[in-house]
Design a protein around this motif. Structure first.
Motif, PDB file in Angstrom:
ATOM      1  N   ARG A 287       0.834  -1.205   0.000  1.00  0.00           N
ATOM      2  CA  ARG A 287       0.000   0.000   0.000  1.00  0.00           C
ATOM      3  C   ARG A 287       0.867   1.254   0.000  1.00  0.00           C
ATOM      4  NH1 ARG A 287      -5.657  -0.383   2.405  1.00  0.00           N
ATOM      5  NH2 ARG A 287      -5.176   1.810   2.605  1.00  0.00           N
ATOM      6  N   GLU A 288       1.961   1.212   0.705  1.00  0.00           N
ATOM      7  CA  GLU A 288       2.891   2.349   0.720  1.00  0.00           C
ATOM      8  C   GLU A 288       3.444   2.598  -0.688  1.00  0.00           C
ATOM      9  OE1 GLU A 288       5.223   5.189   3.111  1.00  0.00           O
ATOM     10  OE2 GLU A 288       3.790   3.723   3.843  1.00  0.00           O
ATOM     11  N   LEU A 289       3.893   1.534  -1.352  1.00  0.00           N
ATOM     12  CA  LEU A 289       4.427   1.668  -2.700  1.00  0.00           C
ATOM     13  C   LEU A 289       3.368   2.159  -3.676  1.00  0.00           C
ATOM     14  CD1 LEU A 289       6.664  -1.517  -2.922  1.00  0.00           C
ATOM     15  CD2 LEU A 289       7.432   0.864  -2.937  1.00  0.00           C
ATOM     16  N   LEU A 290       2.150   1.618  -3.563  1.00  0.00           N
ATOM     17  CA  LEU A 290       1.064   2.081  -4.431  1.00  0.00           C
ATOM     18  C   LEU A 290       0.822   3.571  -4.244  1.00  0.00           C
ATOM     19  CD1 LEU A 290      -1.489  -0.855  -4.040  1.00  0.00           C
ATOM     20  CD2 LEU A 290      -0.195  -0.278  -6.093  1.00  0.00           C
ATOM     21  N   GLY A 291       0.799   4.011  -2.993  1.00  0.00           N
ATOM     22  CA  GLY A 291       0.586   5.432  -2.713  1.00  0.00           C
ATOM     23  C   GLY A 291       1.698   6.299  -3.264  1.00  0.00           C
TER      24      GLY A 291
END
Length: 171
Positions: free
Chosen positions: A74-78
């Protein structure tokens, strides 16, 4: 591996989640951000534009925190969403991650993972084993899964498409 959100538990389960999140904050995020001192490039969180229509994990209230196995994706997607938005790419309607690559979802674009299968006569044919399409409308994805290529839809091979988030974010 795809990102999913699971409901938070109570009691000892909640304690373990909080412990995992704290451990991730200490160890995991230092690796993601390149703060581990091992010579990796630092990936800084960009300022999130106020008009970005997607929820960014690091801006979510603590009660919406996710478990440790989801936070990294989720961090990478954000990070990818915000960077693309800041670069002027505003046409995407969703995002997903598969096998370490980020796929931005655009209207009338589908990503397909092709597999070979052997037919009873010994010949082989390709089939769509995985289809990612525009968010909210599964019609296009369903059609491509059935072997129908709708007019005006761009079909991209998942193996040749997608964004390597670490390479993209370090540019």
């Amino acid at each position: 591996m795809s990102t999913t959100i699971r409901p938070r538990g109570m009691g000892s389960t909640k304690y373990r989640q909080v412990l995992r999140i704290h451990l991730l904050a200490i160890f995991g995020l230092s690796i993601i951000c390149g703060c581990s001192g091992l010579g990796s490039k630092k990936i800084e969180r960009p300022q999130v534009p106020p008009d970005l229509p997607f929820a960014i994990v690091w801006l979510q209230p603590e009660e919406k925190a996710v478990s440790i196995d989801e936070l990294t994706e989720r961090e990478l997607l954000g990070l990818v969403l915000v960077k693309k938005w800041n670069e002027g790419d505003r046409g995407f309607v969703g995002v997903s991650m598969n096998d370490g690559k980020v796929y931005l979802h655009y209207p009338n674009v589908v990503y397909v993972k092709w597999e070979d299968t052997e037919l009873p006569d010994g010949t082989t044919t390709k089939y769509a084993s995985l289809v990612y399409g525009p968010g909210g409308d599964s019609t296009i994805s369903d059609q491509v899964s059935e072997g129908i290529l709708p007019p005006g839809v761009q079909v991209l091979d998942m193996d040749d498409s997608g964004i390597d988030p670490y390479a993209y974010l370090s540019r």
